[in-house]
Design an enzyme around this catalytic site. Structure first.
Site, mmCIF file in Angstrom:
data_model
loop_
_atom_site.group_PDB
_atom_site.id
_atom_site.type_symbol
_atom_site.label_atom_id
_atom_site.label_comp_id
_atom_site.label_asym_id
_atom_site.label_seq_id
_atom_site.Cartn_x
_atom_site.Cartn_y
_atom_site.Cartn_z
ATOM 1 N N GLU A 59 -5.098 -6.531 5.899
ATOM 2 C CA GLU A 59 -6.343 -6.197 6.595
ATOM 3 C C GLU A 59 -7.126 -7.429 7.034
ATOM 4 O O GLU A 59 -7.960 -7.337 7.933
ATOM 5 C CB GLU A 59 -7.230 -5.314 5.695
ATOM 6 C CG GLU A 59 -7.818 -6.046 4.508
ATOM 7 C CD GLU A 59 -8.685 -5.141 3.639
ATOM 8 O OE1 GLU A 59 -8.108 -4.347 2.892
ATOM 9 O OE2 GLU A 59 -9.912 -5.236 3.712
ATOM 10 N N HIS A 90 -5.503 -0.435 7.880
ATOM 11 C CA HIS A 90 -6.771 -0.531 7.157
ATOM 12 C C HIS A 90 -7.876 -0.025 8.068
ATOM 13 O O HIS A 90 -7.894 -0.325 9.272
ATOM 14 C CB HIS A 90 -7.067 -1.980 6.770
ATOM 15 C CG HIS A 90 -8.439 -2.181 6.202
ATOM 16 N ND1 HIS A 90 -9.503 -2.602 6.969
ATOM 17 C CD2 HIS A 90 -8.923 -1.987 4.944
ATOM 18 C CE1 HIS A 90 -10.580 -2.670 6.191
ATOM 19 N NE2 HIS A 90 -10.261 -2.312 4.965
ATOM 20 N N GLU A 102 -3.255 -3.517 -3.802
ATOM 21 C CA GLU A 102 -3.595 -4.077 -2.484
ATOM 22 C C GLU A 102 -4.320 -5.415 -2.604
ATOM 23 O O GLU A 102 -5.186 -5.580 -3.481
ATOM 24 C CB GLU A 102 -4.491 -3.054 -1.772
ATOM 25 C CG GLU A 102 -4.981 -3.464 -0.401
ATOM 26 C CD GLU A 102 -5.627 -2.280 0.319
ATOM 27 O OE1 GLU A 102 -5.165 -1.124 0.117
ATOM 28 O OE2 GLU A 102 -6.594 -2.495 1.068
ATOM 29 N N ASP A 149 -7.151 -1.436 -4.909
ATOM 30 C CA ASP A 149 -7.391 -2.539 -3.966
ATOM 31 C C ASP A 149 -8.172 -3.637 -4.690
ATOM 32 O O ASP A 149 -9.369 -3.489 -4.956
ATOM 33 C CB ASP A 149 -8.188 -2.006 -2.769
ATOM 34 C CG ASP A 149 -8.437 -3.073 -1.717
ATOM 35 O OD1 ASP A 149 -8.119 -4.259 -1.974
ATOM 36 O OD2 ASP A 149 -8.953 -2.726 -0.635
HETATM 37 MG MG MG Z 1 -8.407 -3.352 1.267
#
Ligand code: MG
Length: 373
Positions: free
Chosen positions: A250, A300, A224, A197
């Site tokens: 998210e 998320h 991500e 991420d």
């Molecule tokens: Mg994230």
């Protein structure tokens, strides 16, 4: 049944660190009714801003606080209530914190409906496709190999089939990002899934393309949020240039923004946060949008057991759910705000809650202890 009041309760651990860990504080939403049923929700946002959005007195007809908008409404009109909040908060709302606050209220209303009818929320969303879901461990990216190894050695034996390392040390340089990913793969071995991420810190599309191709060699399952949610052109160029799965979602809310990401940018995995996207009402629509584009939904969730329960209810009712994000950051709130926080079994699965509503109960003593008055 009528809604009689809404409370936005700020809860916070004693000291906040400036790291990418949203489980250090939260806003608990309580929606009260004239039948004595209280729905609970949670908001992942700036707690003080959310409290103001809920409690603000009205300025005029399309600039009202959310509590004034929904008091007197029947919780069974949940969809109508969503649009009422969206329209009457128009001047300060439409995106970001206002949609976050609406998400917590929407979550609490679905909790009320389940409690009133004596069924878990997934029954109200169309029924369960599954009664358990594999969980992946979600942690911040450390800046050294020993800590990466400690995380792998701690969580993989517990049953998690994958680990996502995010934010933290990522983004210092392309060279360092690749070094860290190689350390993760080395610490985890070949089989467990590894997710990265980026936390929106990549700025250059050409470098992102190059790094994603390098990450493919380390068998990274997805990358991500490489860019901020406004960098739609960057997302388009990246998803069209690499085989690596690119995930995002998210930070965004409303159907408009999800349509931009899913249909407009060719995202491979969509990650609505139920406490930010517009709540369960919008998450349900995102599932359908993703289904049309044949991509999975992996909500998320980096907060407490309230959000995890909402994620699990949505996951149960989604034909295209793949995984549960399990926040493994240990804060005083992440696992203690609800009674009996969700455990994973030795195969890495978490059971879908089957009790009425969201299926969790707040530990009121913990809430009181960490409440900010
Ligand atoms: Mg994230």
């Amino acid at each position: 049944m009528k809604i009689t009041d809404v409370k936005a309760i700020i809860v916070k651990q004693p000291e906040i660190s400036m790291i990418g860990d949203g489980s250090q504080d939260t806003v608990v939403i309580k929606v009260m009714t004239d039948e004595g049923i209280t729905g609970i929700g949670e908001v992942d946002s700036s707690p003080y801003v959310v409290k103001s959005i809920v409690e603000s007195p009205a300025s005029h007809m399309v600039c009202m606080g959310l509590r004034d908008i929904i008091v007197g409404e029947d919780p069974f009109d949940v969809e109508k209530i969503w649009y009422k909040m969206y329209n009457l908060a128009n001047y300060y709302g439409r995106r970001s914190a206002a949609i976050h606050a609406m998400s917590g209220i929407d979550m609490a209303i679905w909790d009320i409906l389940g409690k009133k009818l004596g069924v878990p929320v997934h029954k109200l969303l169309g029924g369960a496709f599954r009664d358990k879901i594999p969980a992946y461990c979600s942690v911040l990216m450390p800046d050294n190999e020993d800590e990466i190894k400690r995380i792998a050695d701690t969580y993989l034996p517990q049953g998690y089939t994958g680990i996502k390392f995010g934010w933290g040390a990522l983004g210092q340089s392309d060279k360092r990002d690749l070094e860290l990913v190689k350390m993760c793969r080395k610490a985890m071995g070949d089989d467990p899934q590894l997710m990265i991420d980026v936390g929106m810190v990549w700025r250059d599309v050409k470098s992102a393309i190059r790094l994603c191709k390098e990450f493919e060699q380390e068998n990274v399952y997805w990358v991500e949020e490489p860019f901020t949610p406004d960098d739609l052109e960057a997302y388009k160029r990246l998803t069209h240039s690499v085989d690596m799965r690119i995930s995002a979602g998210e930070q965004v809310g409303t159907m408009f923004e999800f349509n931009e990401l899913i249909a407009g940018c060719g995202i491979d995995i969509i990650q609505p946060d139920i406490s930010r996207c517009g709540g369960i009402t919008i998450a349900k629509k995102v599932i359908d949008m993703a289904y049309l584009h044949k991509i999975p939904v992996i909500p998320h969730a980096f907060k407490t057991g309230i959000l995890m329960s909402a994620s699990l209810q949505v996951i149960a009712a989604a034909p295209n759910a793949l995984w549960l994000e399990y926040c493994c950051q240990e804060t005083v709130l992440s696992k203690n705000l609800v009674k009996k926080h969700f455990a994973i079994d030795d195969k890495g699965f978490v059971n879908i809650p089957q009790k009425p509503g969201l299926g969790v109960e707040i530990d009121e003593e913990v809430l009181k202890r960490y409440e900010v008055k």
